[in-house]
Structure formats: structure tokens, C-alpha cells
Design a protein around this motif. Sequence first.
Motif, PDB file in Angstrom:
ATOM      1  N   GLY A 103     -13.121  14.758  -8.944  1.00 43.85           N
ATOM      2  CA  GLY A 103     -12.240  15.907  -9.186  1.00 43.85           C
ATOM      3  C   GLY A 103     -10.435  15.223  -8.985  1.00 43.85           C
ATOM      4  O   GLY A 103      -9.424  16.113  -9.421  1.00 43.85           O
ATOM      5  N   SER A 104     -10.274  14.403  -8.115  1.00 41.65           N
ATOM      6  CA  SER A 104      -8.957  13.899  -7.762  1.00 41.65           C
ATOM      7  C   SER A 104      -8.616  12.514  -7.896  1.00 41.65           C
ATOM      8  O   SER A 104      -7.182  12.055  -7.893  1.00 41.65           O
ATOM      9  CB  SER A 104      -8.690  13.981  -6.167  1.00 41.65           C
ATOM     10  N   LEU A 105      -9.381  11.616  -8.858  1.00 39.16           N
ATOM     11  CA  LEU A 105      -9.176  10.227  -9.154  1.00 39.16           C
ATOM     12  C   LEU A 105      -8.143   9.990  -9.998  1.00 39.16           C
ATOM     13  O   LEU A 105      -7.076   9.135  -9.748  1.00 39.16           O
ATOM     14  CB  LEU A 105     -10.387   9.524  -9.506  1.00 39.16           C
ATOM     15  N   ALA A 106      -8.042  10.978 -11.156  1.00 42.31           N
ATOM     16  CA  ALA A 106      -7.040  11.047 -12.009  1.00 42.31           C
ATOM     17  C   ALA A 106      -5.865  11.614 -11.840  1.00 42.31           C
ATOM     18  O   ALA A 106      -4.710  11.566 -12.469  1.00 42.31           O
ATOM     19  CB  ALA A 106      -7.429  11.485 -13.191  1.00 42.31           C
ATOM     20  N   ARG A 107      -5.654  12.299 -10.782  1.00 41.19           N
ATOM     21  CA  ARG A 107      -4.334  12.789 -10.273  1.00 41.19           C
ATOM     22  C   ARG A 107      -3.330  12.023  -9.563  1.00 41.19           C
ATOM     23  O   ARG A 107      -3.573  11.133  -8.863  1.00 41.19           O
ATOM     24  CB  ARG A 107      -4.702  13.920  -9.272  1.00 41.19           C
ATOM     25  N   ALA A 157      -7.262   9.304   5.665  1.00 39.88           N
ATOM     26  CA  ALA A 157      -7.747  10.619   6.468  1.00 39.88           C
ATOM     27  C   ALA A 157      -8.986  11.475   5.726  1.00 39.88           C
ATOM     28  O   ALA A 157      -9.547  12.109   6.475  1.00 39.88           O
ATOM     29  CB  ALA A 157      -6.772  11.528   6.473  1.00 39.88           C
ATOM     30  N   SER A 158      -9.416  11.133   4.444  1.00 40.18           N
ATOM     31  CA  SER A 158     -10.384  11.731   3.922  1.00 40.18           C
ATOM     32  C   SER A 158     -10.489  11.098   2.710  1.00 40.18           C
ATOM     33  O   SER A 158      -9.496   9.900   2.179  1.00 40.18           O
ATOM     34  CB  SER A 158     -10.112  13.081   3.549  1.00 40.18           C
ATOM     35  N   SER A 159     -11.666  11.221   1.939  1.00 37.65           N
ATOM     36  CA  SER A 159     -11.997  10.635   0.736  1.00 37.65           C
ATOM     37  C   SER A 159     -11.293  11.056  -0.651  1.00 37.65           C
ATOM     38  O   SER A 159     -12.086  10.736  -1.648  1.00 37.65           O
ATOM     39  CB  SER A 159     -13.488  10.290   0.677  1.00 37.65           C
ATOM     40  N   THR A 160     -10.393  12.153  -0.527  1.00 36.13           N
ATOM     41  CA  THR A 160     -10.169  12.785  -1.798  1.00 36.13           C
ATOM     42  C   THR A 160      -9.484  12.115  -2.889  1.00 36.13           C
ATOM     43  O   THR A 160      -9.703  12.079  -3.843  1.00 36.13           O
ATOM     44  CB  THR A 160      -9.024  13.779  -1.140  1.00 36.13           C
ATOM     45  N   PRO A 161      -8.659  10.948  -2.355  1.00 33.96           N
ATOM     46  CA  PRO A 161      -8.123  10.135  -3.622  1.00 33.96           C
ATOM     47  C   PRO A 161      -9.291   9.567  -4.640  1.00 33.96           C
ATOM     48  O   PRO A 161      -8.888   9.249  -5.721  1.00 33.96           O
ATOM     49  CB  PRO A 161      -7.289   9.181  -3.119  1.00 33.96           C
ATOM     50  N   LEU A 162     -10.514   9.172  -4.140  1.00 34.97           N
ATOM     51  CA  LEU A 162     -11.535   8.576  -4.853  1.00 34.97           C
ATOM     52  C   LEU A 162     -12.507   9.452  -5.326  1.00 34.97           C
ATOM     53  O   LEU A 162     -13.185   8.984  -6.119  1.00 34.97           O
ATOM     54  CB  LEU A 162     -11.973   7.468  -3.909  1.00 34.97           C
ATOM     55  N   GLU A 163     -12.526  10.694  -4.958  1.00 38.29           N
ATOM     56  CA  GLU A 163     -13.507  11.523  -5.592  1.00 38.29           C
ATOM     57  C   GLU A 163     -13.268  11.865  -7.192  1.00 38.29           C
ATOM     58  O   GLU A 163     -12.046  11.748  -7.660  1.00 38.29           O
ATOM     59  CB  GLU A 163     -13.477  13.101  -4.992  1.00 38.29           C
ATOM     60  N   LEU A 207       0.963  -1.222   0.005  1.00 34.79           N
ATOM     61  CA  LEU A 207       0.137   0.001  -0.087  1.00 34.79           C
ATOM     62  C   LEU A 207       0.855   1.136   0.006  1.00 34.79           C
ATOM     63  O   LEU A 207       0.547   2.185  -0.489  1.00 34.79           O
ATOM     64  CB  LEU A 207      -1.112  -0.065   1.481  1.00 34.79           C
ATOM     65  N   ALA A 208       2.320   1.222   0.700  1.00 32.52           N
ATOM     66  CA  ALA A 208       2.725   2.494   0.863  1.00 32.52           C
ATOM     67  C   ALA A 208       3.648   2.732  -0.743  1.00 32.52           C
ATOM     68  O   ALA A 208       4.172   3.744  -0.690  1.00 32.52           O
ATOM     69  CB  ALA A 208       3.935   2.359   1.957  1.00 32.52           C
ATOM     70  N   ASN A 209       3.595   1.756  -1.430  1.00 29.94           N
ATOM     71  CA  ASN A 209       4.360   1.666  -2.725  1.00 29.94           C
ATOM     72  C   ASN A 209       3.372   1.973  -3.809  1.00 29.94           C
ATOM     73  O   ASN A 209       3.470   1.996  -4.976  1.00 29.94           O
ATOM     74  CB  ASN A 209       5.050   0.352  -3.013  1.00 29.94           C
ATOM     75  N   SER A 210       2.244   2.736  -3.571  1.00 32.53           N
ATOM     76  CA  SER A 210       1.269   3.066  -4.585  1.00 32.53           C
ATOM     77  C   SER A 210       1.542   4.081  -5.282  1.00 32.53           C
ATOM     78  O   SER A 210       1.350   4.286  -6.619  1.00 32.53           O
ATOM     79  CB  SER A 210      -0.025   3.546  -4.010  1.00 32.53           C
ATOM     80  N   GLY A 211       2.537   4.875  -4.981  1.00 34.53           N
ATOM     81  CA  GLY A 211       3.102   6.069  -5.883  1.00 34.53           C
ATOM     82  C   GLY A 211       2.830   7.563  -5.161  1.00 34.53           C
ATOM     83  O   GLY A 211       2.526   7.394  -3.839  1.00 34.53           O
ATOM     84  N   GLU A 212       2.599   8.414  -6.123  1.00 36.22           N
ATOM     85  CA  GLU A 212       2.603   9.959  -5.450  1.00 36.22           C
ATOM     86  C   GLU A 212       1.123   9.907  -5.188  1.00 36.22           C
ATOM     87  O   GLU A 212       0.079   9.749  -6.387  1.00 36.22           O
ATOM     88  CB  GLU A 212       2.908  10.781  -6.562  1.00 36.22           C
ATOM     89  N   VAL A 213       0.685  10.300  -4.181  1.00 32.88           N
ATOM     90  CA  VAL A 213      -0.800  10.310  -3.579  1.00 32.88           C
ATOM     91  C   VAL A 213      -1.193  11.610  -3.192  1.00 32.88           C
ATOM     92  O   VAL A 213      -0.128  12.485  -2.324  1.00 32.88           O
ATOM     93  CB  VAL A 213      -1.244   9.297  -2.544  1.00 32.88           C
ATOM     94  N   TRP A 214      -2.376  12.329  -3.554  1.00 29.88           N
ATOM     95  CA  TRP A 214      -2.626  13.737  -3.037  1.00 29.88           C
ATOM     96  C   TRP A 214      -3.734  13.442  -2.245  1.00 29.88           C
ATOM     97  O   TRP A 214      -5.027  12.684  -2.884  1.00 29.88           O
ATOM     98  CB  TRP A 214      -2.893  14.632  -4.122  1.00 29.88           C
ATOM     99  N   MET A 215      -4.028  14.326  -1.120  1.00 33.12           N
ATOM    100  CA  MET A 215      -5.169  14.254  -0.447  1.00 33.12           C
ATOM    101  C   MET A 215      -5.221  15.518   0.610  1.00 33.12           C
ATOM    102  O   MET A 215      -4.395  16.283   0.847  1.00 33.12           O
ATOM    103  CB  MET A 215      -4.973  13.126   0.782  1.00 33.12           C
TER     104      MET A 215
END
Length: 410
Positions: free
Chosen positions: A206-210, A198-204, A151-159
Motif C-alpha cells: 500500500g505504500s511502495l509507490a508513494r 523504524a517500520s516496514s511501511t515503505p516496502l509494503e 541513503l539520505a538522498n533517496s527523496g521524499e519518504v513516508w513511514m
Amino acid sequence: MKFMSSLDPKDRRLLLWSLSIAIGLAVLIGFVLPDENNNDNPMPSTYLSGQHGARAAYESLLRGGYNIERWERPLGELAATAGPNTVVIFAQPFTRETEDFKSVEKIVARGGRVLATGFWGGYLIPDGDAGTPKEFTFAACQLEPEGLDTLANSGEVWMVPEATWQVGNPAQRIQYSCAGQPAVVEYDYRSGHVVWWASSTPLENGSLARAANFDLLLNSLGPREGRHFYWDESLHGDVRSEWNYVSGPTVALLWTGMILLSILILFSFSRRSGPVRELPPPARATPIEFLDALGSLYRSAGASSTAVSIAWERFRRYALRLCGLRQASVSAEELAAAIRRRFPSADTSLEADLATCEEARLNEKIEPRAALKIIQLLHRHRQMLAEASKLGNKSTAVVSTDSTRNERPS
């Protein structure tokens, strides 16, 4: 040819007025009601295509071959059929029902996998310890990998974190952090697995493709083959059940009419049916009657679990003080272990009784007799600890006196 010329002119006029009023009200409601499918709605629902919705993530999983469906019924039905192949997504859930907490714990205990996001998502999962962050940042944060798992090797994640995690349990592994605060946590619970964001930002939407936000979602869900995925929508609004089919505007109008009819009956007969003379003052109740009334009040309020919670809190503070530990919120298992280390000769039923008490204080439907029995058990253990503590103090005093006598004068 006139509209419905066969009707009487007065009836036709009444019908036209009724249709005009109905159409006008429909148009007015259409303008007044807010549009839930816009960018201002923060709910990550799979039905919403706005910026914070989760429709893109849900449809991407469908197209990716995931056996996924929306869950809108009570969680107890899902917990009854859950197993090792069950994966449930709780995106920003909100509930305070004890049955929902028990259902999620049952899903994980049966080997299921749960992904929960947000502050309330941390409270929903078993052994969850979410809290408010020390500093709120309303801008997206690039998470820093902390763990060594996949899970920690998923890559660059924004939240945009809206909660944090209280660090302290070594079994709970921090995979990503934001500004030194945990943002993605992963741990095992009994036979199941739990992932918290901590929030659902990565699956929203507006942010899913980031960056690698979608990869974080896939790694959080685990393998695809042989699993059934559920995206929970029951904690985003009304829970669907059999009674929903008999509810709606008709039932609301029926209740409104009954209330208005009751008010009319009251005002029509209350003045003529009232007393013709003043009633005598009621006799003052005796103390026994007051106690009976007070007991009936607590019985109707169902305060048995409250009494158990108070007894548990007093016993916890007393036991921690005897063990020389700081006052902190500990589970029954941790408290029993601390007491066993301090008093090895404690009763053999200590662990089982404390576990029963911890479970009972969360049961709002516990019977008064059962609550009284649990409180008596806690009182008995407290007396035994007090006696053991007195014996320990006496033995310490004897040892110190003997050592003083054996000292040689200088």
C-alpha cells in the motif's frame, strides 16, 4: 444405477455418511479459518498481496533484474554460505532464538549486507539498539533527511514508525528521522553493513509507490550487480527443514491417538492396580539430599548461563562504581577500557576474560564446568580491583597527610 452397487447396503450407507461428514467439515473450516491475505494482516510477507504485504516489492525486484529469492530454511544454513555478495532483507522479523541472532551476526561479519525493519528487527541485527518511541503516531509521517550519505538522498519518504533508535554510538549514522526520533539508521559492522528502518511501511504494497519509498528500498539494498539477495520468510512463521516433511495432520492425529490410548489404559488398570493399604509417610530428606535435589533441578534446567549472567552483572556494577561511572549497560570491550583507564596496572588478561564472559552468558548450552571457571575468573579480577583500589586510597591518604604537615600556620 446406485452408487457403488457392489457394496453391501450397510457399507454403502457408512461410506456415504463418512463422505458427507468430511465434505461438511471441509466447508466449515473454509468459512471459519481467517483469510490471511487481507488488509488486516500486518505481516509484510512476500506471499501476501494485501495492504501490508510485500509481494509488490518482491516482484518489482525480480522484474528489475535482481538475483533475489525467498529464504524459508534455518538462518544457520544461510550464514554458513554468506559472503560479501550476500544481502538479506528482514521485514518485521520475530524471533527469540539465540541461534538466529548468532546467524545474523555471522552474515554481517562475513561482509554481508542486512536490511531489518521494526522493533524486533533492531534487536536481531548486531549492535542493534532499538526501543519504543516516546509518542506513538498511527498516521504516516514524512521523514526528514538527516545524513549526508546516498541513503539520505533517496527523496521524499513516508513511514508509520513503530520503534526508535537509541542514539549514542558515533558509528551509527541517522539518515532519516520522524519528529526528532531516528527512523532510518545505517552503520558498518566488522566487514558488513547494516540498515535499519523504524517500520516496514515503505516496502509494503500500500505504500511502495508513494513518493520515493521504492528508492529508499533500492538504496538500502545497495548495488545490484554481482550480489545475491534473500528475502527472509523463516522468521514470519514455521522454519522449513527436513523434519517438516514428516510432520502434518497425520503426525498430530497419531500423537492424539496415543495420548487417548494412554488415558484409557490408565483408567482401565489404575483402580485395580492401586495399593491395598496406605503407604508409610516418606522420611524427611537430609540437608545434603536437599542440596543434591536442588543441584539436579538446576542441572536439568540448564541454568549455567544464568549463573554467568548474574556474576557478570555483579562484576559490571562493582567495576563501574570503582571507576566512578554511572550504572549503564556496557559491553565487555567498553567495560575493559574503563577499568584500564582507572587501573592501568590491571591484569593483562582482563580484556580477553571479559569478552569470554560476555559471550558465555548468551550461550544457553554452556557446560557447568566452563561456567564455574568463568565465574572464578570474574571473582579473581574483582579481588584484584579491590586490592588496587585499597592501595590507591592509601596513597591518596598519605599524600594528603604530608601536604597538611608542610602547610605553614597562618
